[in-house]
Design an enzyme around this catalytic site. Structure first.
Site, PDB file in Angstrom:
ATOM      1  CE1 TYR A 149      -3.953  -1.984  -0.267  1.00 41.33           C
ATOM      2  CE2 TYR A 149      -2.769  -3.423   1.253  1.00 41.33           C
ATOM      3  CZ  TYR A 149      -3.799  -3.214   0.352  1.00 41.33           C
ATOM      4  OH  TYR A 149      -4.672  -4.229   0.053  1.00 41.33           O
ATOM      5  CG  HIS A 195     -14.616  -1.997  -0.770  1.00 40.84           C
ATOM      6  ND1 HIS A 195     -14.578  -2.516  -2.044  1.00 40.84           N
ATOM      7  CD2 HIS A 195     -15.657  -2.617  -0.165  1.00 40.84           C
ATOM      8  CE1 HIS A 195     -15.552  -3.402  -2.206  1.00 40.84           C
ATOM      9  NE2 HIS A 195     -16.231  -3.462  -1.083  1.00 40.84           N
ATOM     10  CD  GLN A 198     -17.901  -1.961  -5.483  1.00 43.17           C
ATOM     11  OE1 GLN A 198     -17.680  -3.153  -5.373  1.00 43.17           O
ATOM     12  NE2 GLN A 198     -18.419  -1.428  -6.570  1.00 43.17           N
ATOM     13  CG  ASN A 199     -13.398   3.119  -7.006  1.00 41.37           C
ATOM     14  OD1 ASN A 199     -13.515   1.905  -7.145  1.00 41.37           O
ATOM     15  ND2 ASN A 199     -13.827   3.994  -7.899  1.00 41.37           N
ATOM     16  CB  SER A 231     -16.915  -6.543 -12.358  1.00 42.70           C
ATOM     17  OG  SER A 231     -16.410  -6.671 -11.048  1.00 42.70           O
ATOM     18  CB  CYS A 267      -1.732   4.349  17.648  1.00 40.85           C
ATOM     19  SG  CYS A 267      -3.274   5.282  17.724  1.00 40.85           S
TER      20      CYS A 267
END
Ligand code: OAD
Length: 236
Positions: free
Chosen positions: A57, A110, A92-93, A179, A137
């Protein structure tokens, strides 16, 4: 499709960002970039090898930081400004192109690439910088519990209570560039339809749940969505 809609939900998937140069998931050069899903997008993978997942990521973040919204994202901004209805974007992106385009009422079900969540205390914060398993954190001070705030397989989707309410009360449901194979988002059209909404799908091709839609608009969303938005605004 002539009436004045009051509650519109726009569901988006990777296809809306394709014309911004971002790869979709199920295309040949998919976003997982030749990594196995089970190595970079499952909660088990994260506990097994957090730094491998962070690295994946960390590498994706600069590309998504640099990406620019396209005409489809901008069409949604226009609709939200010029059409009198409650208009929500359920995406969802994990990119932030809806935000960059000026969209409002956005639900990242998401998650999003520029957020980190602490699995110890639940604190969520924004960053475009790299993250590692040694970072602490900023709220609870515990190291090793920071995770990209991206929903992995095996985790619950975000904002589902709000999204369920929006889906069952919408009168127009628009799906753009997805999709329709990953649940629960693939089932949203069903919820909206059972609640009485008209349903429209924008895609380059016929999808597996296409039978749930009243109308299909085939073509690149950067061309088809602005036309659709202009028609809606003209008729209102
Ligand atoms: P997919 O890669 O599965 O599908 C992208 C869809 O966009 C395909 O149906 C394409 O035909 C369509 N498409 C591509 N370019 C387009 C364009 N210019 N205009 C219109 N449509 C276009 O991506 P998603 O459906 O978003 O989840 O995938 C859903 C989820 O699968 C992702 O959010 C991800 C993955 O598992 C997580 O990571 C949790």
């Amino acid at each position: 499709m002539n009436k004045q809609y009051k509650n519109i939900v726009i569901l988006t998937g990777a296809g809306i960002s394709a014309e911004s140069g971002l790869a979709t998931f199920r295309s040949a050069d998919g976003l997982w970039n030749n990594h196995k899903v089970e190595d970079v997008a499952t909660i088990e993978a994260f506990w097994r090898n957090p730094d491998y997942v962070h690295q994946f990521y960390n590498e994706m973040r600069p590309e998504l930081f640099a990406a620019k919204p396209n005409a489809a994202h901008l069409a949604i901004t226009k609709l939200q400004k010029e059409y009198s209805a409650n208009i929500s974007v359920v995406t969802q992106n994990v990119d932030t192109l809806h935000e960059k385009a000026g969209n409002t009422n956005i639900y990242h079900i998401h998650g999003q690439i520029n957020q980190i969540v602490c699995l110890n205390c639940g604190h969520v914060f924004e960053t475009w910088s790299d993250v590692s398993s040694e970072d602490k954190c900023e709220q609870c001070g515990i190291a090793g519990m920071l995770k990209p705030n991206i929903v992995f397989f095996g985790e619950n989707l975000l904002y589902m209570d709000q999204v369920d309410r929006l889906l069952s009360s919408c009168d127009l449901f628009v799906s753009v560039g997805t999709s329709g194979v990953v649940y629960p988002a693939a089932g949203f059209v069903q919820v909206a339809k059972f609640g009485g909404a008209e349903t429209v799908e924008f895609n380059l091709e016929t999808t597996s749940n296409n039978y749930m839609f009243d109308r299909h608009i085939t073509g690149p969303a950067g061309t088809t969505l602005p036309q659709f938005v202009d028609e809606l605004i003209e008729k209102s």
